[in-house]
Design an enzyme around this catalytic site. Structure first.
Site, short mmCIF file in Angstrom:
data_model
loop_
_atom_site.label_atom_id
_atom_site.label_comp_id
_atom_site.label_asym_id
_atom_site.label_seq_id
_atom_site.Cartn_x
_atom_site.Cartn_y
_atom_site.Cartn_z
N HIS A 192 -3.90 -6.01 12.24
CA HIS A 192 -5.11 -6.12 11.40
C HIS A 192 -5.95 -7.34 11.75
CE1 HIS A 192 -3.76 -2.75 9.14
NE2 HIS A 192 -2.73 -3.37 8.60
N ASP A 249 2.29 2.43 13.33
CA ASP A 249 2.36 1.85 12.00
C ASP A 249 1.62 2.78 11.03
OD1 ASP A 249 2.83 -1.21 10.79
OD2 ASP A 249 1.23 -0.12 9.77
#
Length: 302
Positions: A122, A159
């Site tokens: 992220h 993920d």
């Protein structure tokens, strides 16, 4: 040949009790690998040195990197990341980034290697987010490209959350192909554009997930072959994960990891593996799910 494993005691940094990020899982994972004979009781792993500011600033804004390393992040930045902006946390992120680069170098030599941290997907060009201070895969891929060690890079991100930071770092970079297979309704709300995004509905179980993954890998491997692949094997896809929205069983996770590694290695592509996310009230349970990747990778080395 034994599986090259990268780990450092500094992968564990202090957090307040009850924090949603299960920091202790990294220690539980190492202990579990020792118990299963994948690591010796003393040593057996390859330890990285912390990544330098210059290396990190190749993918992140220099001002952000300097402030993060010096523990001078703003309160808003700490909230966006969800972790305290301490010196220990910055050191951990620097070690994890260097660990993924080290795993990549080892994979280029051995065919496959694992970093027992990483997957901080992220963190983007402007800074960190979502428990991610520095984007370790971004740092490693950029370093290898800049050095001329590789000409093409593939990122396979499984993920449960989209690899938005990685996508933004490499937007417009034709040498990096980013595949993200994630839950459509999960964090982040503001999705980026990967080279290929496979957005999955909530509650997807093993069979449907594996079919989607198989199709995505087929599409990716039809392209010109990369010189290395980074595999983010987040286990937050598991049923019951605190921050996930899919419903894979342990057998499903093992089948996923087996498929990814078999397809990539079968195509002759070196693979650097990172752990990615995994969240739960029992860090030992989360570590056991992460251990599936290491067991699968070790089997791929034989």
């Amino acid at each position: 040949m034994s599986l090259p494993i990268v780990w450092h005691p500094g992968y564990i940094a202090p957090l307040r009790d009850g924090h949603r990020f299960p920091m202790s899982k990294y220690g539980y994972l190492r202990d579990l690998l020792v118990a299963r004979g994948l690591l010796p009781a003393i040593g057996g792993y390859i330890a990285p040195a912390p990544a330098g500011i210059g290396l990190l600033a190749r993918v992140h804004a220099l001002d952000y990197v300097e402030r993060a390393v010096a523990a001078r992040l703003t309160a808003a930045e700490e909230r966006r990341i969800g972790l305290p902006g301490t010196l220990a946390m910055a050191a951990r992120a620097r070690l994890a980034s260097a660990g993924t680069l080290l795993a990549a170098r080892l994979a280029l030599d051995a065919g496959i290697a694992c970093n027992l941290a990483g997957g901080s997907h992220h963190a983007g060009p402007e800074g960190g987010a979502g428990f991610c201070v520095f984007n370790d895969v971004g740092v490693a891929a950029r370093a290898l490209l800049d050095e001329g060690q590789v000409a093409r890079v593939l990122v396979v991100d499984c993920d449960v959350h989209q690899g938005d930071g990685t996508a933004r770092i490499f937007a417009g970079e034709p040498r990096v192909f980013t595949l993200s297979l994630h839950a459509a309704g999960n964090y982040p709300a503001d999705k980026a554009t990967s080279s290929l995004d496979i957005a999955l509905p909530d509650g997807m179980g093993d069979a449907a997930y594996l079919a989607a993954l198989d199709g995505a890998l087929t599409a990716v491997l039809a392209r010109p072959g990369p010189d290395i692949a980074f595999y983010n094997a987040g286990v937050d896809v598991a049923a019951g994960d605190r921050l996930g929205r899919l419903s894979l069983t342990a057998d499903g996770i093992r089948a996923r990891d087996t498929m990814v590694l078999a397809r990539l290695r079968g195509a002759g592509i070196p693979v650097a593996c990172v752990l990615g996310g995994g969240y739960g009230t029992d860090p030992g349970d989360v570590a056991a799910r992460h251990a599936i990747l290491i067991e699968t990778a070790a089997a791929a080395c034989t």
